[in-house]
Design a protein around this motif. Structure first.
Motif, PDB file in Angstrom:
ATOM      1  N   UNK A  25      34.375  29.432  28.894  1.00 28.93           N
ATOM      2  CA  UNK A  25      33.443  30.168  28.024  1.00 28.93           C
ATOM      3  C   UNK A  25      32.041  30.191  28.628  1.00 28.93           C
ATOM      4  N   UNK A  26      31.625  29.079  29.217  1.00 26.50           N
ATOM      5  CA  UNK A  26      30.302  29.015  29.821  1.00 26.50           C
ATOM      6  C   UNK A  26      30.207  29.953  31.024  1.00 26.50           C
ATOM      7  N   UNK A  27      31.267  30.050  31.806  1.00 29.56           N
ATOM      8  CA  UNK A  27      31.261  30.961  32.951  1.00 29.56           C
ATOM      9  C   UNK A  27      31.150  32.409  32.497  1.00 29.56           C
ATOM     10  N   UNK A  28      31.733  32.719  31.349  1.00 35.95           N
ATOM     11  CA  UNK A  28      31.650  34.078  30.799  1.00 35.95           C
ATOM     12  C   UNK A  28      30.374  34.269  29.983  1.00 35.95           C
ATOM     13  N   UNK A  29      29.519  33.241  29.971  1.00 41.12           N
ATOM     14  CA  UNK A  29      28.231  33.261  29.261  1.00 41.12           C
ATOM     15  C   UNK A  29      28.408  33.445  27.757  1.00 41.12           C
ATOM     16  N   UNK A  30      29.497  32.937  27.239  1.00 39.71           N
ATOM     17  CA  UNK A  30      29.756  32.934  25.802  1.00 39.71           C
ATOM     18  C   UNK A  30      29.299  31.580  25.254  1.00 39.71           C
ATOM     19  N   UNK A  31      27.971  31.422  25.253  1.00 38.43           N
ATOM     20  CA  UNK A  31      27.378  30.121  24.966  1.00 38.43           C
ATOM     21  C   UNK A  31      27.590  29.665  23.522  1.00 38.43           C
ATOM     22  N   UNK A  75      30.869  10.447  26.838  1.00 38.54           N
ATOM     23  CA  UNK A  75      29.818  10.760  27.817  1.00 38.54           C
ATOM     24  C   UNK A  75      30.144  12.043  28.581  1.00 38.54           C
ATOM     25  N   UNK A  76      31.412  12.265  28.894  1.00 42.70           N
ATOM     26  CA  UNK A  76      31.798  13.502  29.582  1.00 42.70           C
ATOM     27  C   UNK A  76      31.537  14.721  28.695  1.00 42.70           C
ATOM     28  N   UNK A  77      31.830  14.586  27.422  1.00 39.22           N
ATOM     29  CA  UNK A  77      31.574  15.680  26.477  1.00 39.22           C
ATOM     30  C   UNK A  77      30.070  15.933  26.356  1.00 39.22           C
ATOM     31  N   UNK A  78      29.287  14.870  26.294  1.00 39.30           N
ATOM     32  CA  UNK A  78      27.833  15.023  26.216  1.00 39.30           C
ATOM     33  C   UNK A  78      27.271  15.641  27.493  1.00 39.30           C
ATOM     34  N   UNK A  79      27.825  15.275  28.645  1.00 39.45           N
ATOM     35  CA  UNK A  79      27.364  15.862  29.907  1.00 39.45           C
ATOM     36  C   UNK A  79      27.635  17.360  29.921  1.00 39.45           C
ATOM     37  N   UNK A  80      28.779  17.743  29.396  1.00 42.30           N
ATOM     38  CA  UNK A  80      29.103  19.170  29.339  1.00 42.30           C
ATOM     39  C   UNK A  80      28.140  19.891  28.393  1.00 42.30           C
ATOM     40  N   UNK A  81      27.808  19.240  27.296  1.00 43.00           N
ATOM     41  CA  UNK A  81      26.852  19.842  26.362  1.00 43.00           C
ATOM     42  C   UNK A  81      25.474  19.977  27.009  1.00 43.00           C
ATOM     43  N   UNK A  82      25.075  18.970  27.763  1.00 41.35           N
ATOM     44  CA  UNK A  82      23.789  19.047  28.463  1.00 41.35           C
ATOM     45  C   UNK A  82      23.798  20.196  29.473  1.00 41.35           C
ATOM     46  N   UNK A  83      24.916  20.363  30.154  1.00 35.78           N
ATOM     47  CA  UNK A  83      25.021  21.464  31.111  1.00 35.78           C
ATOM     48  C   UNK A  83      24.955  22.811  30.397  1.00 35.78           C
ATOM     49  N   UNK A  84      25.577  22.906  29.243  1.00 37.03           N
ATOM     50  CA  UNK A  84      25.500  24.131  28.446  1.00 37.03           C
ATOM     51  C   UNK A  84      24.048  24.431  28.065  1.00 37.03           C
ATOM     52  N   UNK A  85      23.327  23.418  27.646  1.00 42.00           N
ATOM     53  CA  UNK A  85      21.917  23.600  27.313  1.00 42.00           C
ATOM     54  C   UNK A  85      21.119  24.073  28.532  1.00 42.00           C
ATOM     55  N   UNK A  86      21.428  23.509  29.691  1.00 40.91           N
ATOM     56  CA  UNK A  86      20.761  23.920  30.939  1.00 40.91           C
ATOM     57  C   UNK A  86      21.025  25.392  31.217  1.00 40.91           C
TER      58      UNK A  86
END
Length: 127
Positions: A25-31, A75-86
């Motif tokens: 979803x992030x690659x397709x920019x469906x944030x 922590x892996x889920x939170x890292x993914x969320x941080x990347x989404x925010x970035x």
């Protein structure tokens, strides 16, 4: 295999599937959809709302999550969320999320150098 081990294995399998879907979803920019999926993941995997945990100090979170595997998955889920925010150009929130998560791993003395390096890189986005 003991029941606890089976539950951890299932959680890890569910986490891998969730992260793969979120990344797609992030690659397709469906944030918005990715954010919703990640938010639902906290409830699905841990039975908790992330916002509840984020009101706590890092050293208080590890005992709630319990086992190191659950803590690492969180922590892996939170890292993914941080990347989404970035990706959404919210570097302040991305850095805060990653920094808070790295402090949880430090407080729990959980040594996952790859995950910690990812979190620290995201935490340093804000300068």
């Amino acid at each position: 295999m003991a029941l606890a081990d089976q539950l951890l294995a299932r959680m890890e399998k569910d986490l891998a599937a969730l992260l793969a879907s979120a990344r797609e979803l992030m690659q397709r920019r469906q944030f918005a959809e990715a954010s919703r999926l990640l938010g639902d993941g906290y409830r699905q995997l841990f039975g908790l709302d992330r916002r509840f945990l984020q009101m706590m100090r890092p050293e208080e979170v590890a005992p709630i999550l319990g086992q190191p595997q659950r803590l690492r998955a969180f922590a892996e889920l939170m890292a993914e969320e941080a990347d989404l925010l970035r990706l959404q150009n919210d570097v302040q929130s991305a850095a805060a999320t990653a920094g808070w998560t790295a402090r949880i791993l430090d407080a729990a003395r959980l040594r996952d150098e790859v995950l910690l390096a990812r979190l620290r890189a995201l935490a340093n986005l804000a300068g």
